[in-house]
Write a protein that holds these residues in place. Structure first.
Motif, PDB file in Angstrom:
ATOM      1  N   THR A 130      24.356  14.400 -29.768  1.00 31.01           N
ATOM      2  CA  THR A 130      24.750  13.072 -29.308  1.00 31.01           C
ATOM      3  C   THR A 130      23.866  12.633 -28.163  1.00 31.01           C
ATOM      4  O   THR A 130      23.211  13.442 -27.501  1.00 31.01           O
ATOM      5  CB  THR A 130      26.225  13.033 -28.869  1.00 31.01           C
ATOM      6  N   LEU A 131      23.863  11.332 -27.942  1.00 27.57           N
ATOM      7  CA  LEU A 131      23.195  10.745 -26.788  1.00 27.57           C
ATOM      8  C   LEU A 131      23.986   9.506 -26.399  1.00 27.57           C
ATOM      9  O   LEU A 131      24.196   8.614 -27.230  1.00 27.57           O
ATOM     10  CB  LEU A 131      21.748  10.377 -27.127  1.00 27.57           C
ATOM     11  N   ALA A 132      24.458   9.464 -25.169  1.00 28.05           N
ATOM     12  CA  ALA A 132      25.186   8.307 -24.658  1.00 28.05           C
ATOM     13  C   ALA A 132      24.399   7.726 -23.488  1.00 28.05           C
ATOM     14  O   ALA A 132      24.059   8.441 -22.541  1.00 28.05           O
ATOM     15  CB  ALA A 132      26.593   8.701 -24.214  1.00 28.05           C
ATOM     16  N   VAL A 133      24.093   6.457 -23.582  1.00 27.45           N
ATOM     17  CA  VAL A 133      23.344   5.759 -22.541  1.00 27.45           C
ATOM     18  C   VAL A 133      24.218   4.622 -22.024  1.00 27.45           C
ATOM     19  O   VAL A 133      24.714   3.811 -22.812  1.00 27.45           O
ATOM     20  CB  VAL A 133      22.019   5.197 -23.091  1.00 27.45           C
ATOM     21  N   GLY A 134      24.434   4.571 -20.721  1.00 22.87           N
ATOM     22  CA  GLY A 134      25.250   3.517 -20.157  1.00 22.87           C
ATOM     23  C   GLY A 134      25.530   3.762 -18.693  1.00 22.87           C
ATOM     24  O   GLY A 134      24.943   4.651 -18.067  1.00 22.87           O
ATOM     25  N   ARG A 135      26.453   2.991 -18.147  1.00 17.44           N
ATOM     26  CA  ARG A 135      26.888   3.170 -16.765  1.00 17.44           C
ATOM     27  C   ARG A 135      28.092   4.117 -16.781  1.00 17.44           C
ATOM     28  O   ARG A 135      29.157   3.729 -17.265  1.00 17.44           O
ATOM     29  CB  ARG A 135      27.256   1.828 -16.141  1.00 17.44           C
ATOM     30  N   PHE A 136      27.919   5.309 -16.285  1.00 13.25           N
ATOM     31  CA  PHE A 136      28.965   6.316 -16.331  1.00 13.25           C
ATOM     32  C   PHE A 136      29.273   6.841 -14.932  1.00 13.25           C
ATOM     33  O   PHE A 136      28.379   6.968 -14.087  1.00 13.25           O
ATOM     34  CB  PHE A 136      28.546   7.504 -17.198  1.00 13.25           C
ATOM     35  N   SER A 137      30.522   7.190 -14.732  1.00 10.78           N
ATOM     36  CA  SER A 137      30.895   8.028 -13.606  1.00 10.78           C
ATOM     37  C   SER A 137      30.826   9.471 -14.088  1.00 10.78           C
ATOM     38  O   SER A 137      31.450   9.824 -15.097  1.00 10.78           O
ATOM     39  CB  SER A 137      32.319   7.700 -13.142  1.00 10.78           C
ATOM     40  N   THR A 138      30.053  10.301 -13.421  1.00  9.46           N
ATOM     41  CA  THR A 138      29.853  11.676 -13.879  1.00  9.46           C
ATOM     42  C   THR A 138      30.455  12.668 -12.878  1.00  9.46           C
ATOM     43  O   THR A 138      30.542  12.397 -11.674  1.00  9.46           O
ATOM     44  CB  THR A 138      28.364  11.990 -14.078  1.00  9.46           C
ATOM     45  N   HIS A 139      30.843  13.812 -13.416  1.00  3.18           N
ATOM     46  CA  HIS A 139      31.441  14.850 -12.578  1.00  3.18           C
ATOM     47  C   HIS A 139      31.036  16.211 -13.135  1.00  3.18           C
ATOM     48  O   HIS A 139      31.100  16.440 -14.343  1.00  3.18           O
ATOM     49  CB  HIS A 139      32.962  14.734 -12.566  1.00  3.18           C
ATOM     50  N   GLN A 140      30.596  17.098 -12.237  1.00  7.99           N
ATOM     51  CA  GLN A 140      30.209  18.457 -12.629  1.00  7.99           C
ATOM     52  C   GLN A 140      31.078  19.466 -11.892  1.00  7.99           C
ATOM     53  O   GLN A 140      31.370  19.308 -10.704  1.00  7.99           O
ATOM     54  CB  GLN A 140      28.743  18.712 -12.301  1.00  7.99           C
ATOM     55  N   SER A 141      31.475  20.502 -12.625  1.00 10.20           N
ATOM     56  CA  SER A 141      32.264  21.584 -12.026  1.00 10.20           C
ATOM     57  C   SER A 141      32.122  22.810 -12.930  1.00 10.20           C
ATOM     58  O   SER A 141      31.235  22.869 -13.776  1.00 10.20           O
ATOM     59  CB  SER A 141      33.731  21.170 -11.880  1.00 10.20           C
ATOM     60  N   ALA A 142      33.004  23.748 -12.777  1.00  8.11           N
ATOM     61  CA  ALA A 142      32.988  24.945 -13.620  1.00  8.11           C
ATOM     62  C   ALA A 142      34.410  25.472 -13.739  1.00  8.11           C
ATOM     63  O   ALA A 142      35.248  25.295 -12.843  1.00  8.11           O
ATOM     64  CB  ALA A 142      32.072  26.025 -13.049  1.00  8.11           C
ATOM     65  N   THR A 143      34.689  26.139 -14.863  1.00  7.96           N
ATOM     66  CA  THR A 143      35.991  26.764 -15.058  1.00  7.96           C
ATOM     67  C   THR A 143      36.016  28.087 -14.287  1.00  7.96           C
ATOM     68  O   THR A 143      34.961  28.598 -13.871  1.00  7.96           O
ATOM     69  CB  THR A 143      36.245  27.039 -16.543  1.00  7.96           C
ATOM     70  N   PRO A 144      37.186  28.674 -14.087  1.00  5.06           N
ATOM     71  CA  PRO A 144      37.257  29.956 -13.373  1.00  5.06           C
ATOM     72  C   PRO A 144      36.418  31.055 -14.008  1.00  5.06           C
ATOM     73  O   PRO A 144      35.969  31.976 -13.309  1.00  5.06           O
ATOM     74  CB  PRO A 144      38.752  30.297 -13.426  1.00  5.06           C
ATOM     75  N   ASP A 145      36.200  30.988 -15.332  1.00  2.00           N
ATOM     76  CA  ASP A 145      35.386  32.025 -15.976  1.00  2.00           C
ATOM     77  C   ASP A 145      33.944  31.592 -16.172  1.00  2.00           C
ATOM     78  O   ASP A 145      33.203  32.207 -16.940  1.00  2.00           O
ATOM     79  CB  ASP A 145      36.007  32.475 -17.302  1.00  2.00           C
ATOM     80  N   GLY A 146      33.502  30.538 -15.479  1.00  2.00           N
ATOM     81  CA  GLY A 146      32.079  30.232 -15.412  1.00  2.00           C
ATOM     82  C   GLY A 146      31.535  29.261 -16.439  1.00  2.00           C
ATOM     83  O   GLY A 146      30.317  29.055 -16.498  1.00  2.00           O
ATOM     84  N   ILE A 147      32.383  28.631 -17.232  1.00  2.00           N
ATOM     85  CA  ILE A 147      31.894  27.611 -18.168  1.00  2.00           C
ATOM     86  C   ILE A 147      31.574  26.349 -17.372  1.00  2.00           C
ATOM     87  O   ILE A 147      32.420  25.829 -16.636  1.00  2.00           O
ATOM     88  CB  ILE A 147      32.948  27.305 -19.247  1.00  2.00           C
ATOM     89  N   ARG A 148      30.366  25.849 -17.521  1.00  2.00           N
ATOM     90  CA  ARG A 148      29.956  24.662 -16.776  1.00  2.00           C
ATOM     91  C   ARG A 148      30.550  23.412 -17.432  1.00  2.00           C
ATOM     92  O   ARG A 148      30.464  23.242 -18.648  1.00  2.00           O
ATOM     93  CB  ARG A 148      28.432  24.545 -16.740  1.00  2.00           C
ATOM     94  N   LEU A 149      31.131  22.554 -16.611  1.00  2.00           N
ATOM     95  CA  LEU A 149      31.762  21.338 -17.112  1.00  2.00           C
ATOM     96  C   LEU A 149      30.984  20.114 -16.643  1.00  2.00           C
ATOM     97  O   LEU A 149      30.582  20.030 -15.473  1.00  2.00           O
ATOM     98  CB  LEU A 149      33.198  21.236 -16.610  1.00  2.00           C
ATOM     99  N   PHE A 150      30.780  19.185 -17.565  1.00  2.00           N
ATOM    100  CA  PHE A 150      30.139  17.912 -17.227  1.00  2.00           C
ATOM    101  C   PHE A 150      30.881  16.822 -17.980  1.00  2.00           C
ATOM    102  O   PHE A 150      30.977  16.853 -19.206  1.00  2.00           O
ATOM    103  CB  PHE A 150      28.660  17.921 -17.640  1.00  2.00           C
TER     104      PHE A 150
END
Length: 494
Positions: free
Chosen positions: A258-278
């Protein structure tokens, strides 16, 4: 979850044969790769003679040439938002210029090969750095290398093809009337590919049986953001344009790109077991999505208990504004939602990361393996969190006449592969299997074994039934005949 395009036409195949016949001079010894893989519903989809191992896509996205000449205040309302009624030529993601570097292994001695590409203008192609002849036959891009690289196209050898292309990507209408491919939004675009839409924005072997890793670099005008699969490797800005580099290290079928292009609010974090979240959320959907998206770590942890370890290193979501797409789709690592999702939809799309994305169907006839298990995940979640017993969800599906239009393993046409029986009756198959095993611990061990055995691979319905019978030691022919392949509604015990 809901997409498809027509197969290659006989005229296209005839043209391909004419161009690639053995009488062509100066080409590589061998034979042309097939123009399609004879999928039961899309026989012209995919290509034979090679297996792609990696795609490297460099994409530059912007407005049409006419749009570039218009003052910004003529295109945008005074409040700074994009106009929902803007025509495609007024939108900032109307044009694409791309370079696709495709690394593949020859599975036969090749004299030529095909790539799937809908629309877009091909400027040039090289194979192993040498110019190659390029011809078009409908959605088939035919590449004929020169004799100087013939040794690289022998069976078992790895070769690299570079295609440079540009144009205005197409929106594709599926046999069921839904839209896929390049979907223009008020402030950009979103690319959705199930089952054939990815050919609208990059050339490739677009059949689910050929999975590959990806690097996708996308340059967009500020203040737009480009979001894709996998992990964000880098972001750099120069002269008012920003390049986002996304990497998918685990194999992915192209329909899940997929590819999404637009005005987005983005957030990055990680789960307790290290999976990266975006997560990337359209501002119009942000407030209504926050609570559900905050639950992603909990849904992933619960799913891992049921289905086995999460099969990827990253996860998240893309939430568009309501109306930008007609459906949610389980794009790998980062499902796309057409507006704020509820928890049941989030559970469904995240379950697809195991069923469909990691264990990918061999053909589109095996779609029920994706949707049946994802729907059953909804039933399991409702039982564990909403006090709705699985039996109640089963009974509701059983009474729904739409689920009995055809057997889940045998949709009558391409227009039916995303219809109710594939979902609801597919989930009923899973539950009937659970009842047949009559031991929940053994049942979930079986499910976790299935996702482990075919992790990052492809599997068919026959693979599944054979696996179940081998693991259980049971002959389940009657169950398959009644629930998976049967035309009529089988009776159930009171």
């Amino acid at each position: 979850m809901n997409r498809r395009t027509p197969a290659a036409t006989p005229l296209a195949l005839l043209l391909a044969l004419a161009l690639l016949g053995a009488g062509c001079t100066g080409g590589v010894e061998g034979t042309p790769g097939a123009a399609g893989l004879r999928d039961p519903y899309f026989p012209g989809l995919g290509n034979g003679g090679y297996d792609v191992t990696h795609y490297s896509l460099k994409l530059d996205i912007g407005p049409s040439a006419d749009d570039k000449r218009r003052p910004a205040d003529e295109k945008r309302p005074a409040d700074g938002t994009s106009s929902p009624s803007a025509q495609p030529s007024d939108r900032p993601a109307d044009r694409l210029r791309g370079t696709a570097t495709i690394t593949a292994r020859a599975t036969q001695d090749l004299s030529a090969f095909h790539l799937d590409l809908a629309g877009l203008d091909v400027e040039s192609a090289t194979v192993e750095g040498r110019p190659a002849a390029v011809n078009r036959a409908g959605k088939e891009l035919i590449i004929r290398p020169g004799s100087a690289v013939e040794d690289r196209l022998r069976k078992g050898r790895t070769f690299t093809t570079v295609v440079r292309y540009s144009g205005s990507p197409q929106t594709i209408t599926d046999p069921d009337g839904s839209k896929e491919g390049w979907l223009r939004t008020a402030d950009g675009a979103v690319a959705l590919g199930e089952p054939t839409g990815s050919m609208a924005w990059f050339p490739g072997n677009h059949h689910p049986s050929d999975k590959a890793t990806y690097d996708i670099e996308v340059t967009v005008p500020d203040p737009l953001t480009a979001v894709s699969n996998g992990e964000l490797i880098s972001r750099r800005t120069e002269d008012g344009r920003t390049t986002y580099h996304w990497r998918t290290a685990e194999p992915m079928a192209s329909y899940l790109a997929t590819l999404a292009v637009g005005r987005f609010s983005t957030h990055q974090s990680a789960t307790p077991d290290g999976i990266r979240l975006f997560t990337a959320v359209d501002p119009e959907s942000e407030a209504a999505s926050e609570e559900v998206l905050d639950g992603i770590p909990a849904v992933l942890a619960w799913s891992a208990e049921k289905f086995g370890p999460y099969p990827f290193t990253s996860a998240g979501a893309i939430v568009e504004r309501t109306g930008d797409a007609e459906y949610a789709l389980e794009t790998q690592n980062r499902p796309v939602f057409p507006g704020p999702p509820d928890t049941a939809l989030l559970v469904h799309e995240l379950a697809h990361q195991w069923f469909g994305n990691s264990v990918t169907p061999k053909s589109w006839r095996d779609m029920w393996l994706n949707e049946g298990f994802a729907t059953y995940a909804e039933w399991l979640w409702a039982a564990d969190h909403d006090d709705v017993p699985v039996e109640e969800s089963f009974d509701e599906a059983y009474e729904d006449g739409a689920n009995w239009a055809f057997p889940p393993a045998g949709p009558p046409s391409a227009a039916d592969i995303s219809e109710a029986p594939v979902y609801g009756r597919g989930a009923m198959v899973v539950h009937r299997l659970r009842l047949a095993i009559d031991d929940d611990e053994a049942f979930f061990d079986l499910v976790r074994g299935w996702t482990e055995t075919h992790r990052h691979g492809n599997a068919s319905t026959d693979d599944f039934t054979a696996y179940v019978e081998e693991e259980t030691g049971e002959d389940l022919t009657e169950l398959w005949d009644d629930w998976l392949y049967g035309e009529s509604r089988p009776p159930v015990e009171d």
